[in-house]
Structure formats: C-alpha cells, structure tokens
Design a protein around this motif. Structure first.
Motif, PDB file in Angstrom:
ATOM      1  N   GLU A 294      65.425  44.356  25.504  1.00  0.00           N
ATOM      2  CA  GLU A 294      64.435  43.439  26.040  1.00  0.00           C
ATOM      3  C   GLU A 294      63.181  43.360  25.169  1.00  0.00           C
ATOM      4  O   GLU A 294      62.616  42.280  24.958  1.00  0.00           O
ATOM      5  CB  GLU A 294      64.066  43.829  27.474  1.00  0.00           C
ATOM      6  CG  GLU A 294      63.640  45.280  27.624  1.00  0.00           C
ATOM      7  CD  GLU A 294      63.892  45.819  29.016  1.00  0.00           C
ATOM      8  OE1 GLU A 294      63.741  47.025  29.198  1.00  0.00           O
ATOM      9  OE2 GLU A 294      64.229  45.044  29.927  1.00  0.00           O
ATOM     10  N   CYS A 298      61.791  40.121  22.867  1.00  0.00           N
ATOM     11  CA  CYS A 298      60.404  39.642  22.887  1.00  0.00           C
ATOM     12  C   CYS A 298      59.821  39.606  21.476  1.00  0.00           C
ATOM     13  O   CYS A 298      59.062  38.686  21.136  1.00  0.00           O
ATOM     14  CB  CYS A 298      59.548  40.541  23.777  1.00  0.00           C
ATOM     15  SG  CYS A 298      59.907  40.376  25.539  1.00  0.00           S
ATOM     16  N   TYR A 301      61.092  36.544  19.890  1.00  0.00           N
ATOM     17  CA  TYR A 301      60.425  35.377  20.464  1.00  0.00           C
ATOM     18  C   TYR A 301      59.047  35.190  19.829  1.00  0.00           C
ATOM     19  O   TYR A 301      58.672  34.075  19.436  1.00  0.00           O
ATOM     20  CB  TYR A 301      60.289  35.557  21.980  1.00  0.00           C
ATOM     21  CG  TYR A 301      59.468  34.486  22.646  1.00  0.00           C
ATOM     22  CD1 TYR A 301      60.018  33.236  22.945  1.00  0.00           C
ATOM     23  CD2 TYR A 301      58.121  34.711  22.964  1.00  0.00           C
ATOM     24  CE1 TYR A 301      59.261  32.244  23.552  1.00  0.00           C
ATOM     25  CE2 TYR A 301      57.358  33.722  23.567  1.00  0.00           C
ATOM     26  CZ  TYR A 301      57.928  32.492  23.858  1.00  0.00           C
ATOM     27  OH  TYR A 301      57.169  31.510  24.443  1.00  0.00           O
ATOM     28  N   ALA A 317      56.537  35.711  30.526  1.00  0.00           N
ATOM     29  CA  ALA A 317      57.387  34.696  31.167  1.00  0.00           C
ATOM     30  C   ALA A 317      58.745  34.630  30.496  1.00  0.00           C
ATOM     31  O   ALA A 317      59.778  34.501  31.161  1.00  0.00           O
ATOM     32  CB  ALA A 317      56.699  33.330  31.106  1.00  0.00           C
ATOM     33  N   PHE A 318      58.766  34.726  29.164  1.00  0.00           N
ATOM     34  CA  PHE A 318      60.033  34.707  28.431  1.00  0.00           C
ATOM     35  C   PHE A 318      60.914  35.890  28.823  1.00  0.00           C
ATOM     36  O   PHE A 318      62.131  35.754  28.985  1.00  0.00           O
ATOM     37  CB  PHE A 318      59.760  34.727  26.927  1.00  0.00           C
ATOM     38  CG  PHE A 318      60.971  35.038  26.088  1.00  0.00           C
ATOM     39  CD1 PHE A 318      61.928  34.065  25.830  1.00  0.00           C
ATOM     40  CD2 PHE A 318      61.171  36.314  25.575  1.00  0.00           C
ATOM     41  CE1 PHE A 318      63.059  34.356  25.078  1.00  0.00           C
ATOM     42  CE2 PHE A 318      62.290  36.618  24.814  1.00  0.00           C
ATOM     43  CZ  PHE A 318      63.240  35.625  24.573  1.00  0.00           C
ATOM     44  N   SER A 319      60.311  37.060  28.985  1.00  0.00           N
ATOM     45  CA  SER A 319      61.088  38.277  29.265  1.00  0.00           C
ATOM     46  C   SER A 319      61.700  38.276  30.656  1.00  0.00           C
ATOM     47  O   SER A 319      62.752  38.883  30.875  1.00  0.00           O
ATOM     48  CB  SER A 319      60.196  39.511  29.107  1.00  0.00           C
ATOM     49  OG  SER A 319      59.284  39.607  30.194  1.00  0.00           O
ATOM     50  N   GLY A 320      61.037  37.603  31.606  1.00  0.00           N
ATOM     51  CA  GLY A 320      61.529  37.627  32.981  1.00  0.00           C
ATOM     52  C   GLY A 320      61.200  38.924  33.697  1.00  0.00           C
ATOM     53  O   GLY A 320      61.659  39.149  34.832  1.00  0.00           O
ATOM     54  N   LYS A 321      60.421  39.776  33.050  1.00  0.00           N
ATOM     55  CA  LYS A 321      60.028  41.058  33.649  1.00  0.00           C
ATOM     56  C   LYS A 321      58.596  40.962  34.167  1.00  0.00           C
ATOM     57  O   LYS A 321      57.877  40.009  33.870  1.00  0.00           O
ATOM     58  CB  LYS A 321      60.134  42.185  32.611  1.00  0.00           C
ATOM     59  CG  LYS A 321      61.503  42.314  31.965  1.00  0.00           C
ATOM     60  CD  LYS A 321      62.564  42.734  32.963  1.00  0.00           C
ATOM     61  CE  LYS A 321      63.915  42.911  32.286  1.00  0.00           C
ATOM     62  NZ  LYS A 321      64.974  43.321  33.233  1.00  0.00           N
ATOM     63  N   SER A 322      58.192  41.976  34.890  1.00  0.00           N
ATOM     64  CA  SER A 322      56.808  42.002  35.376  1.00  0.00           C
ATOM     65  C   SER A 322      55.867  42.324  34.228  1.00  0.00           C
ATOM     66  O   SER A 322      56.257  42.950  33.230  1.00  0.00           O
ATOM     67  CB  SER A 322      56.645  43.046  36.484  1.00  0.00           C
ATOM     68  OG  SER A 322      56.706  44.349  35.930  1.00  0.00           O
ATOM     69  N   ARG A 323      54.620  41.890  34.367  1.00  0.00           N
ATOM     70  CA  ARG A 323      53.624  42.130  33.324  1.00  0.00           C
ATOM     71  C   ARG A 323      53.437  43.630  33.076  1.00  0.00           C
ATOM     72  O   ARG A 323      53.415  44.089  31.935  1.00  0.00           O
ATOM     73  CB  ARG A 323      52.303  41.478  33.748  1.00  0.00           C
ATOM     74  CG  ARG A 323      51.256  41.372  32.646  1.00  0.00           C
ATOM     75  CD  ARG A 323      49.987  40.719  33.200  1.00  0.00           C
ATOM     76  NE  ARG A 323      49.005  40.480  32.158  1.00  0.00           N
ATOM     77  CZ  ARG A 323      48.898  39.353  31.472  1.00  0.00           C
ATOM     78  NH1 ARG A 323      49.727  38.352  31.728  1.00  0.00           N
ATOM     79  NH2 ARG A 323      47.970  39.213  30.532  1.00  0.00           N
TER      80      ARG A 323
END
Length: 399
Positions: A294, A298, A301, A317-323
């Motif tokens: 992951e 990033c 990206y 947002a790209f990762s789909g994970k929480s900040r």
C-alpha cells in the motif's frame, strides 16, 4: 451519395481521423485530407484483397481500415498511428503515395494533426462502423483473426528445425542466462561500481553465445539492446525501487535512440551507458527494505503526479485508507511524512530538469506546481544545500 459524403464530414469532425468514400473502387469524396484527390493510391489495392471489416498495417505509413456500407460502397479510414509521426515517416508517406515533395510541409501538418490510436482502438472503431452499417456485431478475434493459430504452427516448425540443426552441428546453446542473472542482480541493488567491474571483466572473458535475432550485425545488435532494455527495466530497475512510469519511459527512450544509430559500435556503447544509467537511477530511488504494497502504491502515485498540485489529501483518498493509518505507515516505513515525500519527488524531478534541460526556473517551478518561483528556490536550497542555478552549474555536464 450526398448523405454518405455528409457522413464522412461528420465522422472526421468527431474523430479527426481521415476517411474517404468509394463506390465500385472509384473515389467519391473524402474528409480530413490536404486536398480533394484520391487519398489512398497506396493502401486501396491492399485493402481490396481483404474481407470487410479489414485492416492493413504498413510498417512505415501507419494502419488503414476498410468498412463496407453495401455491396458497392465502402469507406477507407487512416492513416492512424500509435506514436508521433517522424520526419522520416512523412518522407516515406510522400514517396509511397507519389506525392510531390513540394507538399512536404502540408503533409507533415496533415499527418501531425491525426490523433494517436492504439491498434486495438482502431480495430474497435472499424467494428463499430461495421455494426452501424450492417447490424452485425463482431469481436476483434472473430473479425481480424488475432488468435489465428497459424503463427503457432509456423513458429513451431522454425523452432524444431533450429533445435534439430543446432544439435546436429553440436552448436553451443544460448549461454547468456547466468550472465544476465548476475547483471540484473547488480542493477537491482544499484551497485554502479560492481556492475562496471562486472561488465569490464566480461570483455576479457570467453565470448558468450548469443541467439541469432537478425540477419545483419547491426540489426542483431539493436535487437539485443532493445530486449536488454526491456529486461533490465522490468526485472531489475522496477524491483530495485525505480518508479514504474520512469522505467518504462527510459526503456522507450533507449529503444528510440538505438533505432537511430548506424553502427554496431555505437549500439554497444549505448548499451553500456544504458546499463549504468539504469543502475544509477535505481541507486537514487532505492526502496527501504520491508515496504508494504500500500505504501509502495502511494509512492508510485505521488511520483506520477509530480507535475500536478498533488496533496496529502489526494494521496489518502487514493490509498482508500484512513489518514491516521497512512500517516503512521509512511512514518514507520519511509521515516518521513507524506508531505515530505511529495516534496522529495518534486525536487528529484527538478534536479533532473536542471541537469538535462535548459528550462528556466520559472518553467520548472510552474511545471512542478510550486506556489511561486521564489518558494521553489527556497525549498530547493533547503533540501539540496545549493540554489537551483548553482545545482545546474555544477551538474549540467556531469553524471
């Protein structure tokens, strides 16, 4: 007939791909060309030998398609290209279509204005027109025989004969595998010094048996370099940490440069420099051990968006994970924040632009989406210890 000519005009206005209408092999009208004459003296005879929808690929003037409207009328499309048209391509197009050399400027403008189409995009466009005219829906494999097993039979025959004769003549088999594995390992590790020693030692070792890839020494050398570039980029540089897009672009650049060379010596020199270049770039972009999938995604990206105002929010947002989760992963694995890594990637691109181009600081700052040139200069000096102009002066003629 007027409606079909109108169709040509509408088609060109929507696709910017040249098109012409014929009836019983006689030219009727066209859209998108440099004059009003028959635009396909070269491609027409070749396409008429094929069933509609048909595609003809010329090795040096693009690809062309034919789609029948009814028993007597048909359209021809093209040329289409998957890469930008070169000056040599313009010259060949003029020659093959018996066009006056005086029109070279017009032809260059005409060909340069055609949008790029991949081969599959072009085939699908032909199938769309075929469906529009006939109501028959075909697939690519069905219409164009892409999965035809004839090539498998042909290659099978050639392979069997080659192996048979090689064994009969007791020829040494390909001996490059272990050499390639060692070389790829050194490139992946980014060890320029060891790779250079390895390559120099190979010059004095017993010759390595290479497979025959062409009928002339120059073409043989070029094919070897092109294959090596792809292998090095995909099997060593990317696994070693080089950005995927950068690796593919570098493969393209070396392939294009190779094709322009006119001597075996020049190709061999380019190949050596290519290997060293890939290794240096890997050394600069080496991944720390244990990078998760992951975080690596990033990083890719960010690297491919350095010329955009990419933000930490975009990466999250790209990762789909929480900040919070992504912040923690970056800190653990890269020992830096997401924002710092974005800046690092932009500055890495800035160093390349300063070293290898003559672009102004304003152009570089704008391209990399810094808020101002002065801010770019301040950030660059903070991270690199010198101003952008000082960096250019030091590195412009050095590796």
């Amino acid at each position: 007939m007027k409606d079909l000519c109108g169709f040509c005009n509408l088609f060109y206005a929507s696709h910017y791909l040249p098109i012409a209408l014929y009836q019983c092999s006689n030219f009727i009208c066209s859209a998108g060309f440099y004059d009003d004459g028959d635009p396909y003296p070269f491609a027409l005879p070749k396409l008429l030998k094929l069933d509609s929808p048909a595609v003809y690929v010329s090795s040096d003037t693009g690809y062309y398609g034919l789609v029948r409207y009814d028993d007597t009328s048909f359209f021809i499309l093209g040329p289409a290209y998957s890469t930008p048209v070169t000056e040599e391509g313009v010259r060949i197009y003029i020659q093959k279509n018996a066009i006056s050399p005086d029109l070279q400027g017009d032809i260059a403008q005409f060909l340069g204005g055609i949008p790029q189409y991949t081969y599959n995009q072009f085939l699908n466009l032909l199938l769309y027109l075929h469906y529009t005219f006939t109501g028959e829906q075909l697939g690519i494999t069905e219409a164009f025989g892409i999965t035809d097993t004839g090539y498998q039979q042909l290659i099978g025959r050639h392979y069997t004969e080659k192996v048979y004769h090689a064994r009969e003549d007791q020829h040494q088999q390909h001996g490059t595998y272990h050499f390639e594995r060692q070389m790829l390992s050194l490139i992946q590790s980014g060890d320029v010094e060891k790779l250079n020693r390895f390559l120099m030692a190979s010059l004095h070792a017993a010759p390595i048996k290479e497979g025959k890839l062409a009928d002339t020494p120059l073409r043989q050398a070029k094919n070897l370099l092109i294959g090596t570039a792809a292998m090095v980029g995909k099997e060593a540089a990317i696994p070693g940490g080089m950005d995927i897009e950068q690796a593919y672009h570098l493969i393209d650049v070396y392939t294009q440069e190779c094709e322009m060379l006119q001597s075996v010596e020049a190709v061999k020199n380019l190949q050596y420099n290519m290997l060293i270049d890939f290794t240096k770039r890997v050394a600069k972009q080496a991944l720390p051990a244990g990078i998760s999938r992951e975080v690596h995604a990033c990083m890719q990206y960010i690297s491919t968006h350095v010329n955009e105002p990419v933000t930490v929010t975009d990466v999250v947002a790209f990762s789909g994970k929480s900040r919070a989760y992504l912040f923690k992963k970056f800190r653990q694995e890269l020992k830096r924040s997401i924002g710092a890594y974005i800046t690092e990637c932009k500055l890495r691109e800035a160093r390349s632009l300063l070293q290898y181009t003559d672009k102004s600081l304003g152009e570089i700052s704008s391209y990399l989406c810094f808020s101002s040139q002065s801010y770019f200069q301040n950030v660059f000096k903070k991270y690199n210890g010198v101003t952008p102009l000082e960096y250019r002066r030091i590195h412009a003629h050095n590796d």
